[in-house]
Write an enzyme that holds these catalytic residues in place. Structure first.
Site, PDB file in Angstrom:
ATOM      1  N   GLU A 153      -2.811  14.988 -16.688  1.00 44.86           N
ATOM      2  CA  GLU A 153      -3.045  14.494 -18.051  1.00 44.86           C
ATOM      3  C   GLU A 153      -3.286  12.993 -18.057  1.00 44.86           C
ATOM      4  O   GLU A 153      -2.680  12.265 -17.271  1.00 44.86           O
ATOM      5  CB  GLU A 153      -1.831  14.788 -18.930  1.00 44.86           C
ATOM      6  CG  GLU A 153      -1.753  16.230 -19.385  1.00 44.86           C
ATOM      7  CD  GLU A 153      -0.502  16.477 -20.204  1.00 44.86           C
ATOM      8  OE1 GLU A 153      -0.156  15.600 -21.016  1.00 44.86           O
ATOM      9  OE2 GLU A 153       0.124  17.527 -20.005  1.00 44.86           O
ATOM     10  N   PHE A 154      -4.150  12.554 -18.982  1.00 42.05           N
ATOM     11  CA  PHE A 154      -4.357  11.114 -19.135  1.00 42.05           C
ATOM     12  C   PHE A 154      -3.189  10.544 -19.927  1.00 42.05           C
ATOM     13  O   PHE A 154      -2.780  11.103 -20.934  1.00 42.05           O
ATOM     14  CB  PHE A 154      -5.666  10.849 -19.888  1.00 42.05           C
ATOM     15  CG  PHE A 154      -5.935   9.376 -20.080  1.00 42.05           C
ATOM     16  CD1 PHE A 154      -6.677   8.674 -19.152  1.00 42.05           C
ATOM     17  CD2 PHE A 154      -5.421   8.689 -21.177  1.00 42.05           C
ATOM     18  CE1 PHE A 154      -6.915   7.324 -19.313  1.00 42.05           C
ATOM     19  CE2 PHE A 154      -5.649   7.343 -21.339  1.00 42.05           C
ATOM     20  CZ  PHE A 154      -6.402   6.652 -20.405  1.00 42.05           C
ATOM     21  N   HIS A 155      -2.628   9.441 -19.430  1.00 36.98           N
ATOM     22  CA  HIS A 155      -1.595   8.723 -20.192  1.00 36.98           C
ATOM     23  C   HIS A 155      -1.767   7.228 -19.929  1.00 36.98           C
ATOM     24  O   HIS A 155      -1.934   6.817 -18.787  1.00 36.98           O
ATOM     25  CB  HIS A 155      -0.197   9.180 -19.788  1.00 36.98           C
ATOM     26  CG  HIS A 155       0.847   8.811 -20.811  1.00 36.98           C
ATOM     27  ND1 HIS A 155       1.230   7.517 -21.047  1.00 36.98           N
ATOM     28  CD2 HIS A 155       1.542   9.578 -21.680  1.00 36.98           C
ATOM     29  CE1 HIS A 155       2.137   7.495 -22.000  1.00 36.98           C
ATOM     30  NE2 HIS A 155       2.344   8.727 -22.415  1.00 36.98           N
ATOM     31  N   GLU A 188       0.846  -1.205   0.000  1.00 38.76           N
ATOM     32  CA  GLU A 188       0.000   0.000   0.000  1.00 38.76           C
ATOM     33  C   GLU A 188       0.880   1.253   0.000  1.00 38.76           C
ATOM     34  O   GLU A 188       0.587   2.234  -0.690  1.00 38.76           O
ATOM     35  CB  GLU A 188      -0.909  -0.030   1.232  1.00 38.76           C
ATOM     36  CG  GLU A 188      -2.015   0.996   1.230  1.00 38.76           C
ATOM     37  CD  GLU A 188      -3.060   0.777   0.142  1.00 38.76           C
ATOM     38  OE1 GLU A 188      -3.205   1.672  -0.693  1.00 38.76           O
ATOM     39  OE2 GLU A 188      -3.702  -0.288   0.129  1.00 38.76           O
ATOM     40  N   GLU A 222       1.854   6.253  -7.110  1.00 44.00           N
ATOM     41  CA  GLU A 222       0.827   7.228  -7.505  1.00 44.00           C
ATOM     42  C   GLU A 222       1.406   8.643  -7.485  1.00 44.00           C
ATOM     43  O   GLU A 222       1.152   9.437  -8.393  1.00 44.00           O
ATOM     44  CB  GLU A 222      -0.367   7.156  -6.552  1.00 44.00           C
ATOM     45  CG  GLU A 222      -1.342   6.047  -6.882  1.00 44.00           C
ATOM     46  CD  GLU A 222      -2.490   5.980  -5.881  1.00 44.00           C
ATOM     47  OE1 GLU A 222      -3.247   5.013  -5.942  1.00 44.00           O
ATOM     48  OE2 GLU A 222      -2.619   6.888  -5.042  1.00 44.00           O
ATOM     49  N   LYS A 276      -0.583   2.747 -12.290  1.00 46.19           N
ATOM     50  CA  LYS A 276      -1.490   2.820 -11.137  1.00 46.19           C
ATOM     51  C   LYS A 276      -2.333   1.564 -10.996  1.00 46.19           C
ATOM     52  O   LYS A 276      -2.547   1.071  -9.883  1.00 46.19           O
ATOM     53  CB  LYS A 276      -2.402   4.047 -11.276  1.00 46.19           C
ATOM     54  CG  LYS A 276      -1.684   5.354 -11.042  1.00 46.19           C
ATOM     55  CD  LYS A 276      -2.674   6.493 -10.927  1.00 46.19           C
ATOM     56  CE  LYS A 276      -1.948   7.798 -10.606  1.00 46.19           C
ATOM     57  NZ  LYS A 276      -2.884   8.900 -10.348  1.00 46.19           N
ATOM     58  N   ASP A 277      -2.802   1.034 -12.127  1.00 49.13           N
ATOM     59  CA  ASP A 277      -3.637  -0.172 -12.067  1.00 49.13           C
ATOM     60  C   ASP A 277      -2.833  -1.380 -11.574  1.00 49.13           C
ATOM     61  O   ASP A 277      -3.325  -2.194 -10.782  1.00 49.13           O
ATOM     62  CB  ASP A 277      -4.250  -0.470 -13.442  1.00 49.13           C
ATOM     63  CG  ASP A 277      -5.326   0.548 -13.819  1.00 49.13           C
ATOM     64  OD1 ASP A 277      -5.709   1.345 -12.949  1.00 49.13           O
ATOM     65  OD2 ASP A 277      -5.780   0.524 -14.973  1.00 49.13           O
TER      66      ASP A 277
HETATM   67  N1  LIG Z   1      -2.803  10.254 -15.288  1.00 50.45           N
HETATM   68  C1  LIG Z   1      -3.584   9.207 -15.509  1.00 50.45           C
HETATM   69  N2  LIG Z   1      -3.689   8.683 -16.747  1.00 50.45           N
HETATM   70  C2  LIG Z   1      -4.479   7.628 -16.987  1.00 50.45           C
HETATM   71  N3  LIG Z   1      -5.229   7.001 -16.078  1.00 50.45           N
HETATM   72  C3  LIG Z   1      -5.165   7.451 -14.811  1.00 50.45           C
HETATM   73  C4  LIG Z   1      -4.349   8.570 -14.460  1.00 50.45           C
HETATM   74  N4  LIG Z   1      -4.497   8.797 -13.134  1.00 50.45           N
HETATM   75  C5  LIG Z   1      -5.343   7.865 -12.681  1.00 50.45           C
HETATM   76  N5  LIG Z   1      -5.758   7.050 -13.682  1.00 50.45           N
HETATM   77  C6  LIG Z   1      -6.713   5.924 -13.566  1.00 50.45           C
HETATM   78  O1  LIG Z   1      -7.603   6.206 -12.515  1.00 50.45           O
HETATM   79  C7  LIG Z   1      -7.469   5.203 -11.483  1.00 50.45           C
HETATM   80  C8  LIG Z   1      -7.589   5.865 -10.138  1.00 50.45           C
HETATM   81  O2  LIG Z   1      -6.483   6.737  -9.972  1.00 50.45           O
HETATM   82  P1  LIG Z   1      -6.182   7.449  -8.598  1.00 50.45           P
HETATM   83  O3  LIG Z   1      -4.971   8.280  -8.754  1.00 50.45           O
HETATM   84  O4  LIG Z   1      -7.424   8.104  -8.108  1.00 50.45           O
HETATM   85  O5  LIG Z   1      -5.842   6.234  -7.678  1.00 50.45           O
HETATM   86  P2  LIG Z   1      -6.780   5.665  -6.546  1.00 50.45           P
HETATM   87  O6  LIG Z   1      -7.848   4.806  -7.127  1.00 50.45           O
HETATM   88  O7  LIG Z   1      -7.159   6.809  -5.675  1.00 50.45           O
HETATM   89  O8  LIG Z   1      -5.798   4.715  -5.832  1.00 50.45           O
HETATM   90  P3  LIG Z   1      -5.859   4.407  -4.296  1.00 50.45           P
HETATM   91  O9  LIG Z   1      -7.288   4.036  -4.005  1.00 50.45           O
HETATM   92  O10 LIG Z   1      -4.883   3.295  -4.112  1.00 50.45           O
HETATM   93  O11 LIG Z   1      -5.422   5.698  -3.643  1.00 50.45           O
HETATM   94  C9  LIG Z   1      -6.131   4.540 -11.736  1.00 50.45           C
HETATM   95  O12 LIG Z   1      -6.125   3.206 -11.282  1.00 50.45           O
HETATM   96  C10 LIG Z   1      -6.017   4.619 -13.246  1.00 50.45           C
HETATM   97  O13 LIG Z   1      -6.748   3.562 -13.886  1.00 50.45           O
END
Ligand SMILES: Nc1ncnc2c1ncn2[C@@H]1O[C@H](COP(=O)(O)OP(=O)(O)OP(=O)(O)O)[C@@H](O)[C@H]1O
Length: 165
Positions: free
Chosen positions: A123-125, A106, A113, A132-133
């Site tokens: 930005e989306f990438h 974690e 992250e 992250k996934d």
């Molecule tokens: N910059 C990005 N580009 C593309 N997809 C993204 C981006 N940021 C986040 N994502 C997508 O959104 C999802 C959630 O991102 P986020 O940063 O909110 O993490 P999170 O779900 O809050 O993780 P956690 O619950 O562990 O804190 C990621 O798993 C990913 O699929």
């Protein structure tokens, strides 16, 4: 799919477009952070301060990550039950290790992250998504394994106490 991250994104603190959007407060905070970073380089040999920074990382995850708090609570319950049911030292160690694994992953998930957000901002990438996934997937697999192991070791005792077996 375009997998090429611009080199500037990888090596600059913020992309120029994001820097332009920075508020005065952000700039002050950045300067403050830079000063802190310089301090940390000067005192890197101080072991106690290394522990302090590690503690700040754990504290940050605890304050900002709901999943970290949930895992910590479930871990505490599992450990309490282990002691309550007088599980063997080996069983307690295995449960402790699985709890630690989930919390460690974690923390790494949180760190990844932060690095991804630092690199691509809002930005989306596709690579940011994959990073992250996959990090979230690692936590999920460890959490499922921890639940299974705790279940195998604790469930017989719980059922016995409830007079169900
Ligand atoms: N910059 C990005 N580009 C593309 N997809 C993204 C981006 N940021 C986040 N994502 C997508 O959104 C999802 C959630 O991102 P986020 O940063 O909110 O993490 P999170 O779900 O809050 O993780 P956690 O619950 O562990 O804190 C990621 O798993 C990913 O699929």
């Amino acid at each position: 799919m375009n997998n090429d991250l611009p080199l500037t994104r990888l090596f600059l603190f913020k992309s120029p477009s994001l820097s332009e959007q920075m508020t005065k407060t952000d700039e002050l905070e950045t300067e403050h952070s830079a000063a802190q970073r310089n301090d940390s380089f000067q005192i890197a040999t101080n072991l106690l301060l290394s522990f302090k920074y590690a503690g700040q990382g754990v504290s940050y995850a605890f304050r900002t990550q709901r999943n970290f708090r949930i895992h910590l609570l479930i871990g505490a319950i599992a450990l309490t039950l282990s002691v309550y049911f007088h599980l063997s030292a080996v069983a307690c160690s295995i449960i402790s290790l699985t709890i630690a694994l989930v919390l460690v992953l974690e923390l790494l998930n949180t760190a990844l992250e932060a690095v991804v957000d630092l690199t691509v901002g809002r930005e989306f990438h596709q690579l940011a998504k994959i990073t992250k996934d996959c990090a979230a997937g690692a936590v999920l697999i460890a959490a499922i394994a921890a639940l299974l192991i705790a279940g195998v070791l604790l469930l017989p005792h719980i059922l016995q106490r409830l007079a169900l077996i």
